[in-house]
Design a protein around this motif. Structure first.
Motif, PDB file in Angstrom:
ATOM      1  N   TYR A  10       0.855  -1.185   0.000  1.00  0.00           N
ATOM      2  CA  TYR A  10       0.000   0.000   0.000  1.00  0.00           C
ATOM      3  C   TYR A  10       0.884   1.226   0.000  1.00  0.00           C
ATOM      4  CZ  TYR A  10      -3.202   3.584   1.554  1.00  0.00           C
ATOM      5  OH  TYR A  10      -3.919   4.750   1.668  1.00  0.00           O
ATOM      6  N   LEU A  11       0.652   2.115  -0.910  1.00  0.00           N
ATOM      7  CA  LEU A  11       1.482   3.289  -1.078  1.00  0.00           C
ATOM      8  C   LEU A  11       0.684   4.531  -0.721  1.00  0.00           C
ATOM      9  CD1 LEU A  11       4.373   3.578  -1.978  1.00  0.00           C
ATOM     10  CD2 LEU A  11       3.574   4.083  -4.254  1.00  0.00           C
ATOM     11  N   ASN A  12       1.124   5.246   0.271  1.00  0.00           N
ATOM     12  CA  ASN A  12       0.458   6.484   0.674  1.00  0.00           C
ATOM     13  C   ASN A  12       1.295   7.640   0.152  1.00  0.00           C
ATOM     14  OD1 ASN A  12      -0.830   8.623   1.838  1.00  0.00           O
ATOM     15  ND2 ASN A  12      -0.775   7.812   3.928  1.00  0.00           N
ATOM     16  N   PRO A  13       0.804   8.411  -0.795  1.00  0.00           N
ATOM     17  CA  PRO A  13       1.606   9.493  -1.360  1.00  0.00           C
ATOM     18  C   PRO A  13       1.876  10.615  -0.347  1.00  0.00           C
ATOM     19  CG  PRO A  13      -0.619   9.550  -2.234  1.00  0.00           C
ATOM     20  CD  PRO A  13      -0.501   8.301  -1.411  1.00  0.00           C
ATOM     21  N   TYR A  14       1.121  10.664   0.723  1.00  0.00           N
ATOM     22  CA  TYR A  14       1.291  11.727   1.719  1.00  0.00           C
ATOM     23  C   TYR A  14       2.085  11.277   2.942  1.00  0.00           C
ATOM     24  CZ  TYR A  14      -2.357  13.869  -1.082  1.00  0.00           C
ATOM     25  OH  TYR A  14      -3.077  14.390  -2.113  1.00  0.00           O
ATOM     26  N   GLN A  15       2.571  10.049   2.919  1.00  0.00           N
ATOM     27  CA  GLN A  15       3.274   9.502   4.079  1.00  0.00           C
ATOM     28  C   GLN A  15       4.498  10.334   4.452  1.00  0.00           C
ATOM     29  OE1 GLN A  15       2.059   6.985   5.845  1.00  0.00           O
ATOM     30  NE2 GLN A  15       3.693   7.194   7.327  1.00  0.00           N
ATOM     31  N   LYS A  16       5.277  10.750   3.480  1.00  0.00           N
ATOM     32  CA  LYS A  16       6.476  11.526   3.768  1.00  0.00           C
ATOM     33  C   LYS A  16       6.111  12.878   4.385  1.00  0.00           C
ATOM     34  CE  LYS A  16      10.886  12.810   1.822  1.00  0.00           C
ATOM     35  NZ  LYS A  16      11.809  12.702   0.712  1.00  0.00           N
ATOM     36  N   GLN A  17       5.053  13.490   3.897  1.00  0.00           N
ATOM     37  CA  GLN A  17       4.594  14.767   4.431  1.00  0.00           C
ATOM     38  C   GLN A  17       4.118  14.595   5.880  1.00  0.00           C
ATOM     39  OE1 GLN A  17       1.400  16.470   2.195  1.00  0.00           O
ATOM     40  NE2 GLN A  17       1.670  18.499   3.094  1.00  0.00           N
ATOM     41  N   ILE A  18       3.414  13.529   6.155  1.00  0.00           N
ATOM     42  CA  ILE A  18       2.943  13.255   7.515  1.00  0.00           C
ATOM     43  C   ILE A  18       4.128  13.047   8.441  1.00  0.00           C
ATOM     44  CG2 ILE A  18       1.708  11.566   8.928  1.00  0.00           C
ATOM     45  CD1 ILE A  18      -0.188  11.167   6.523  1.00  0.00           C
ATOM     46  N   GLN A  19       5.112  12.306   8.007  1.00  0.00           N
ATOM     47  CA  GLN A  19       6.299  12.064   8.826  1.00  0.00           C
ATOM     48  C   GLN A  19       7.039  13.369   9.115  1.00  0.00           C
ATOM     49  OE1 GLN A  19       8.468   9.141   6.602  1.00  0.00           O
ATOM     50  NE2 GLN A  19       7.312   7.412   7.472  1.00  0.00           N
ATOM     51  N   ASN A  20       7.163  14.246   8.132  1.00  0.00           N
ATOM     52  CA  ASN A  20       7.828  15.534   8.336  1.00  0.00           C
ATOM     53  C   ASN A  20       7.092  16.369   9.372  1.00  0.00           C
ATOM     54  OD1 ASN A  20       9.875  14.996   6.538  1.00  0.00           O
ATOM     55  ND2 ASN A  20       8.894  16.031   4.811  1.00  0.00           N
ATOM     56  N   GLN A  21       5.759  16.376   9.299  1.00  0.00           N
ATOM     57  CA  GLN A  21       4.974  17.135  10.265  1.00  0.00           C
ATOM     58  C   GLN A  21       5.158  16.576  11.675  1.00  0.00           C
ATOM     59  OE1 GLN A  21       0.980  17.033   8.799  1.00  0.00           O
ATOM     60  NE2 GLN A  21       1.289  18.764   7.407  1.00  0.00           N
ATOM     61  N   GLN A  22       5.187  15.268  11.799  1.00  0.00           N
ATOM     62  CA  GLN A  22       5.378  14.659  13.105  1.00  0.00           C
ATOM     63  C   GLN A  22       6.755  14.991  13.676  1.00  0.00           C
ATOM     64  OE1 GLN A  22       4.560  10.543  12.283  1.00  0.00           O
ATOM     65  NE2 GLN A  22       2.345  10.778  12.610  1.00  0.00           N
ATOM     66  N   LEU A  23       7.762  15.007  12.828  1.00  0.00           N
ATOM     67  CA  LEU A  23       9.104  15.362  13.282  1.00  0.00           C
ATOM     68  C   LEU A  23       9.169  16.811  13.744  1.00  0.00           C
ATOM     69  CD1 LEU A  23      11.383  13.570  10.668  1.00  0.00           C
ATOM     70  CD2 LEU A  23      11.096  13.006  13.087  1.00  0.00           C
ATOM     71  N   LYS A  24       8.518  17.696  13.010  1.00  0.00           N
ATOM     72  CA  LYS A  24       8.503  19.103  13.384  1.00  0.00           C
ATOM     73  C   LYS A  24       7.805  19.303  14.717  1.00  0.00           C
ATOM     74  CE  LYS A  24       8.720  21.114   8.744  1.00  0.00           C
ATOM     75  NZ  LYS A  24       7.998  21.890   7.726  1.00  0.00           N
ATOM     76  N   GLN A  25       6.688  18.619  14.922  1.00  0.00           N
ATOM     77  CA  GLN A  25       5.957  18.754  16.172  1.00  0.00           C
ATOM     78  C   GLN A  25       6.758  18.208  17.340  1.00  0.00           C
ATOM     79  OE1 GLN A  25       2.206  16.865  15.490  1.00  0.00           O
ATOM     80  NE2 GLN A  25       1.344  18.618  14.400  1.00  0.00           N
ATOM     81  N   ALA A  26       7.473  17.132  17.121  1.00  0.00           N
ATOM     82  CA  ALA A  26       8.276  16.531  18.185  1.00  0.00           C
ATOM     83  C   ALA A  26       9.468  17.410  18.536  1.00  0.00           C
ATOM     84  CB  ALA A  26       8.751  15.149  17.761  1.00  0.00           C
ATOM     85  N   SER A  27       9.997  18.118  17.557  1.00  0.00           N
ATOM     86  CA  SER A  27      11.186  18.915  17.801  1.00  0.00           C
ATOM     87  C   SER A  27      10.884  20.296  18.376  1.00  0.00           C
ATOM     88  CB  SER A  27      11.999  19.065  16.514  1.00  0.00           C
ATOM     89  OG  SER A  27      11.269  19.834  15.578  1.00  0.00           O
TER      90      SER A  27
END
Length: 85
Positions: A10-27
């Protein structure tokens, strides 16, 4: 002709964007409030609150005894100041 993908995950085209947002929120650093020892001492002393309670009690006693008198001129002046801004 219909083409069905085989053995594709299953390929989610927005997965990388979601991961970036999560990293920003964590940092992100959160705001911190530190109360000085002087402020803590002021809170613990409660001398102002005690004095205010005593004043309120004396006013209540005066009202109950019928000894409390309102200065009507001063009240009117304060009302005018409030409404005129």
């Amino acid at each position: 002709m219909k083409i069905n993908p085989t053995n594709k995950a299953y390929l989610n085209p927005y997965q990388k964007q979601i991961q970036n947002q999560q990293l920003k929120q964590a940092s992100k650093q959160s705001d911190k409030v530190e109360i000085s020892t002087q402020a803590k001492a002021m809170q613990e002393s409660n001398s102002i609150q005690k004095a205010r309670q005593e004043h309120v009690q004396s006013l209540k006693q005066q009202v109950e005894n019928g000894e409390y008198n309102v200065d009507l001129n001063k009240t009117a002046e304060k009302l005018l100041q409030f409404y005129r801004g």
